[in-house]
Write a protein that holds these residues in place. Structure first.
Motif, short mmCIF file in Angstrom:
data_model
loop_
_atom_site.label_atom_id
_atom_site.label_comp_id
_atom_site.label_asym_id
_atom_site.label_seq_id
_atom_site.Cartn_x
_atom_site.Cartn_y
_atom_site.Cartn_z
N SER A 118 0.82 -1.21 0.00
CA SER A 118 0.00 0.00 0.00
C SER A 118 0.86 1.26 0.00
CB SER A 118 -0.93 0.00 1.22
OG SER A 118 -1.67 1.19 1.29
N ALA A 119 1.91 1.27 0.83
CA ALA A 119 2.79 2.43 0.87
C ALA A 119 3.51 2.63 -0.46
CB ALA A 119 3.80 2.28 2.00
N LEU A 120 3.90 1.53 -1.10
CA LEU A 120 4.58 1.64 -2.39
C LEU A 120 3.64 2.18 -3.46
CD1 LEU A 120 7.10 1.02 -4.09
CD2 LEU A 120 6.16 -1.26 -4.49
N CYS A 121 2.40 1.68 -3.48
CA CYS A 121 1.44 2.15 -4.49
C CYS A 121 1.06 3.61 -4.27
CB CYS A 121 0.20 1.26 -4.46
SG CYS A 121 0.49 -0.43 -5.02
N GLU A 122 0.89 4.00 -3.01
CA GLU A 122 0.54 5.39 -2.74
C GLU A 122 1.71 6.32 -3.04
OE1 GLU A 122 -0.98 5.91 1.17
OE2 GLU A 122 -2.52 4.35 0.97
N GLY A 123 2.92 5.88 -2.71
CA GLY A 123 4.08 6.73 -2.97
C GLY A 123 4.32 6.94 -4.45
#
Length: 409
Positions: free
Chosen positions: A147-152
């Motif tokens: 999730s953090a990778l996709c949002e970033g």
């Protein structure tokens, strides 16, 4: 549905650096313990551990490289060569640099590690088992990491839908909204739309469940008419029609409030995806994507000079649906808030007055001036005014002092 007075309670904030801080503290405590127990072999142990942790990902990258070279070099990488394939498989950059520095440090340490031969066996065994565990998903990234990778990297479904909604629709129609409302009011003399909100109200429910007829969801919302059509040449279609609908929203006193109202149509896509098993998109993921869609669209519109002050986003919570008039109440609360903001920003008409005491000026025109009277006007005024003196200007110095600079006078 319930209008959120404080939308920050539901909108997720960007993930911070707390995991990095915790990892740094844990590493510092562990290194401190090793330094206390065996200070002469600290660098050797650190170099050995770093080598184990970096050789494993490098071997896993070699396994992925074999797949990419054999089957995907022309389709996924389009023959761009090793300079693109190697970084894509993690065989370049920080991991390779860390492994090289760890090997160099291990070679330069003065105090060899105990059982150094056994230590090298441990390095190769751990490094070779890492690709197997990673391929089986044992060491795979967690949901939070994904999730953090996709949002970033702006890779979520909501990011694409928000940008598509802005570029393909809002950026085209919002700059024309004020002219459309003016034309509508010219043909509807009894309409109160021109005296009320001149913004497009966009409803974003958290459950992404959209009703195509608002009066079926709330009988206090009645369709009035459509604004004049906007015809725009778009993607080969000549005169593609864009329109908005005007609604009357009634309060508890049955007073009608007119506004331009609609749902965010990309939410239909999110809701339909959650109903398809092949999409792999469940209800929890849909809720997170709606929140991300709202925050992304809000950021886009706030930075858009073309659309500023022509829209109002309303995030609706679906936890309380027992009241059949939640939707109308949510819209009315936002309309009242807009009216208060516009009233506060409107300058007071008294500030445009040239003379705040017209009665005194007329009476003083016929009466002789009274010395010191201007210091104490009868009414107390807090409005800033300009006062002009009719007396000729005087020098700041005494005339006798000025006479010394001009001989003969």
């Amino acid at each position: 549905m319930q209008n959120l007075q404080d939308q920050d309670d539901l909108i997720p904030r960007p993930r911070g650096s707390l995991p990095k801080t915790c990892a740094a503290v844990l590493s510092a405590m562990t290194i401190g313990g090793v330094l206390f127990l065996s200070p002469e072999r600290l660098f050797g142990w650190v170099a050995m551990v770093i080598l184990i942790l970096t050789l494993g990902p490098l071997l896993h990258g070699l396994c992925m490289l074999a797949e990419e070279i054999l089957y995907h070099s022309n389709t996924r990488h389009r023959g761009r060569g090793w300079s693109h394939v190697l970084p894509a498989c993690g065989l370049w950059g920080k991991t390779l640099l860390a492994a090289g520095l760890a090997g160099l440090l291990l070679h330069l340490v003065r105090h060899p590690l105990p059982h150094q031969g056994q230590s090298w066996k441990l390095v190769f065994l751990a490094s070779s088992l890492y690709p197997l565990l990673r391929s089986l998903g044992v060491l795979g990234p967690s949901e939070v990491e994904v999730s953090a990778l996709c949002e970033g990297r702006k890779m979520n479904v909501a990011h694409g839908l928000a940008w598509s909604f802005y570029i393909g629709y809002l950026r085209l129609v919002l700059p024309r909204l004020d002219d459309s409302i003016t034309a509508f009011c010219a043909t509807h003399q009894t309409s109160s739309l021109g005296r009320g909100s001149r913004k497009l109200i966009i409803l974003i429910p958290l459950n992404a469940n959209i009703s195509h007829k608002l009066n079926e969801e709330d009988d206090r919302i009645l369709y009035c008419d459509n604004l004049p059509n906007n015809e725009i040449d778009r993607a080969g279609v000549r005169g593609r029609v864009y329109k908005h609908s005007v609604y009357q929203v009634f309060d508890d006193h049955k007073k009608a409030h007119e506004c331009v109202l609609e749902y965010a149509t990309p939410l239909l896509t999110l809701h339909s995806m959650s109903q398809e098993s092949s999409a792999g998109f469940g209800e929890p993921e849909r809720r997170q994507q709606v929140l991300l869609f709202f925050s992304t669209l809000q950021d886009i519109l706030e930075n858009s000079l073309e659309c500023r002050n022509y829209y109002k986003l309303i995030l609706l919570n679906d936890e309380h649906e027992e009241d059949p008039h939640f939707l109308s109440k949510a819209i009315l609360r936002n309309l009242q808030q807009q009216e208060k903001e516009e009233y506060c920003l409107t300058p007071s008409p008294q500030q445009e007055m040239v003379n705040p005491f017209p009665s005194q000026s007329s009476s003083r025109a016929s009466a002789p001036p009274i010395e010191g009277d201007w210091h104490h006007p009868d009414p107390i005024s807090r409005e800033p005014t300009l006062m002009f003196s009719l007396d000729p200007p005087h020098t700041l110095k005494h005339p006798e002092e000025n006479s010394h600079h001009y001989p003969g006078k």
